[in-house]
Scaffold this motif. Structure first.
Motif, PDB file in Angstrom:
ATOM      1  N   GLU A  18       0.848  -1.179   0.000  1.00 19.34           N
ATOM      2  CA  GLU A  18       0.000   0.000   0.000  1.00 19.34           C
ATOM      3  C   GLU A  18       0.885   1.231   0.000  1.00 19.34           C
ATOM      4  O   GLU A  18       1.975   1.227   0.574  1.00 19.34           O
ATOM      5  CB  GLU A  18      -0.893   0.029   1.239  1.00 19.34           C
ATOM      6  CG  GLU A  18      -1.868  -1.109   1.293  1.00 19.34           C
ATOM      7  CD  GLU A  18      -2.702  -1.107   2.561  1.00 19.34           C
ATOM      8  OE1 GLU A  18      -3.895  -1.419   2.465  1.00 19.34           O
ATOM      9  OE2 GLU A  18      -2.160  -0.802   3.640  1.00 19.34           O
ATOM     10  N   MET A  19       0.412   2.276  -0.658  1.00 24.37           N
ATOM     11  CA  MET A  19       1.090   3.565  -0.688  1.00 24.37           C
ATOM     12  C   MET A  19       0.148   4.611  -0.119  1.00 24.37           C
ATOM     13  O   MET A  19      -1.060   4.472  -0.221  1.00 24.37           O
ATOM     14  CB  MET A  19       1.450   3.972  -2.116  1.00 24.37           C
ATOM     15  CG  MET A  19       2.542   3.175  -2.786  1.00 24.37           C
ATOM     16  SD  MET A  19       2.022   1.676  -3.626  1.00 24.37           S
ATOM     17  CE  MET A  19       0.632   2.097  -4.569  1.00 24.37           C
ATOM     18  N   PRO A  28       5.211   7.062   1.319  1.00 31.78           N
ATOM     19  CA  PRO A  28       5.266   5.946   2.280  1.00 31.78           C
ATOM     20  C   PRO A  28       4.712   4.675   1.648  1.00 31.78           C
ATOM     21  O   PRO A  28       3.714   4.712   0.927  1.00 31.78           O
ATOM     22  CB  PRO A  28       4.359   6.399   3.430  1.00 31.78           C
ATOM     23  CG  PRO A  28       4.007   7.818   3.152  1.00 31.78           C
ATOM     24  CD  PRO A  28       4.227   8.049   1.704  1.00 31.78           C
ATOM     25  N   VAL A  29       5.355   3.540   1.941  1.00 37.35           N
ATOM     26  CA  VAL A  29       4.962   2.245   1.404  1.00 37.35           C
ATOM     27  C   VAL A  29       4.987   1.244   2.555  1.00 37.35           C
ATOM     28  O   VAL A  29       5.919   1.240   3.363  1.00 37.35           O
ATOM     29  CB  VAL A  29       5.937   1.783   0.292  1.00 37.35           C
ATOM     30  CG1 VAL A  29       5.549   0.425  -0.262  1.00 37.35           C
ATOM     31  CG2 VAL A  29       6.000   2.817  -0.828  1.00 37.35           C
ATOM     32  N   ARG A  30       3.948   0.398   2.632  1.00 32.92           N
ATOM     33  CA  ARG A  30       3.896  -0.604   3.700  1.00 32.92           C
ATOM     34  C   ARG A  30       3.317  -1.908   3.174  1.00 32.92           C
ATOM     35  O   ARG A  30       2.698  -1.961   2.109  1.00 32.92           O
ATOM     36  CB  ARG A  30       3.065  -0.107   4.873  1.00 32.92           C
ATOM     37  CG  ARG A  30       1.586  -0.030   4.581  1.00 32.92           C
ATOM     38  CD  ARG A  30       0.799   0.457   5.763  1.00 32.92           C
ATOM     39  NE  ARG A  30      -0.642   0.480   5.451  1.00 32.92           N
ATOM     40  CZ  ARG A  30      -1.557   0.966   6.250  1.00 32.92           C
ATOM     41  NH1 ARG A  30      -1.206   1.508   7.405  1.00 32.92           N
ATOM     42  NH2 ARG A  30      -2.824   0.935   5.910  1.00 32.92           N
ATOM     43  N   ALA A  39       6.806   1.302   7.817  1.00 35.66           N
ATOM     44  CA  ALA A  39       6.631   1.740   6.427  1.00 35.66           C
ATOM     45  C   ALA A  39       7.969   2.245   5.924  1.00 35.66           C
ATOM     46  O   ALA A  39       8.744   2.827   6.680  1.00 35.66           O
ATOM     47  CB  ALA A  39       5.577   2.841   6.333  1.00 35.66           C
ATOM     48  N   LEU A  40       8.243   1.989   4.667  1.00 35.67           N
ATOM     49  CA  LEU A  40       9.409   2.572   4.011  1.00 35.67           C
ATOM     50  C   LEU A  40       8.979   3.903   3.422  1.00 35.67           C
ATOM     51  O   LEU A  40       7.836   4.057   2.997  1.00 35.67           O
ATOM     52  CB  LEU A  40       9.904   1.662   2.890  1.00 35.67           C
ATOM     53  CG  LEU A  40      10.365   0.274   3.278  1.00 35.67           C
ATOM     54  CD1 LEU A  40      10.653  -0.543   2.024  1.00 35.67           C
ATOM     55  CD2 LEU A  40      11.573   0.342   4.171  1.00 35.67           C
ATOM     56  N   THR A  41       9.886   4.858   3.363  1.00 31.11           N
ATOM     57  CA  THR A  41       9.582   6.119   2.691  1.00 31.11           C
ATOM     58  C   THR A  41      10.587   6.331   1.567  1.00 31.11           C
ATOM     59  O   THR A  41      11.770   6.067   1.721  1.00 31.11           O
ATOM     60  CB  THR A  41       9.615   7.323   3.660  1.00 31.11           C
ATOM     61  OG1 THR A  41      10.879   7.379   4.309  1.00 31.11           O
ATOM     62  CG2 THR A  41       8.512   7.225   4.694  1.00 31.11           C
TER      63      THR A  41
END
Length: 63
Positions: A18-19, A28-30, A39-41
Motif C-alpha cells: 500500500e502507498m 510511504p509504502v507498507r 513503512a518505508l519512505t
C-alpha cells in the motif's frame, strides 16, 4: 493518512503493498498484511526509479 493498494498487488490476500498519498516530499509504502508495522519512505524520484526497475524486470522474481 489514506493508504491505497497497488493496482499490481495480488488481490487474493497474497503479496500486497500500500502507498499513501498527500505527504509532500515522500511516498510511504507498507505491507498491507501488517498495517501497524513499519513503512518505508521514498523520495518521489527514488519511487519513480523503483517503479521503472519493476517495469523493466530488473528485479528477480524468486529468492
Amino acid at each position: 493518512m489514506n493508504w491505497r493498494k497497488s493496482s499490481y498487488s495480488n488481490a487474493a490476500g497474497g503479496d500486497c503493498i500500500e502507498m499513501a498519498d498527500g505527504i509532500t516530499g515522500v511516498i510511504p509504502v507498507r505491507d498491507s498484511k501488517d498495517p501497524h508495522g513499519p513503512a518505508l519512505t521514498f523520495t518521489p524520484e527514488a519511487w519513480q526509479s523503483f517503479l521503472a526497475g519493476i517495469r523493466s524486470d530488473d528485479f528477480p522474481t524468486t529468492l
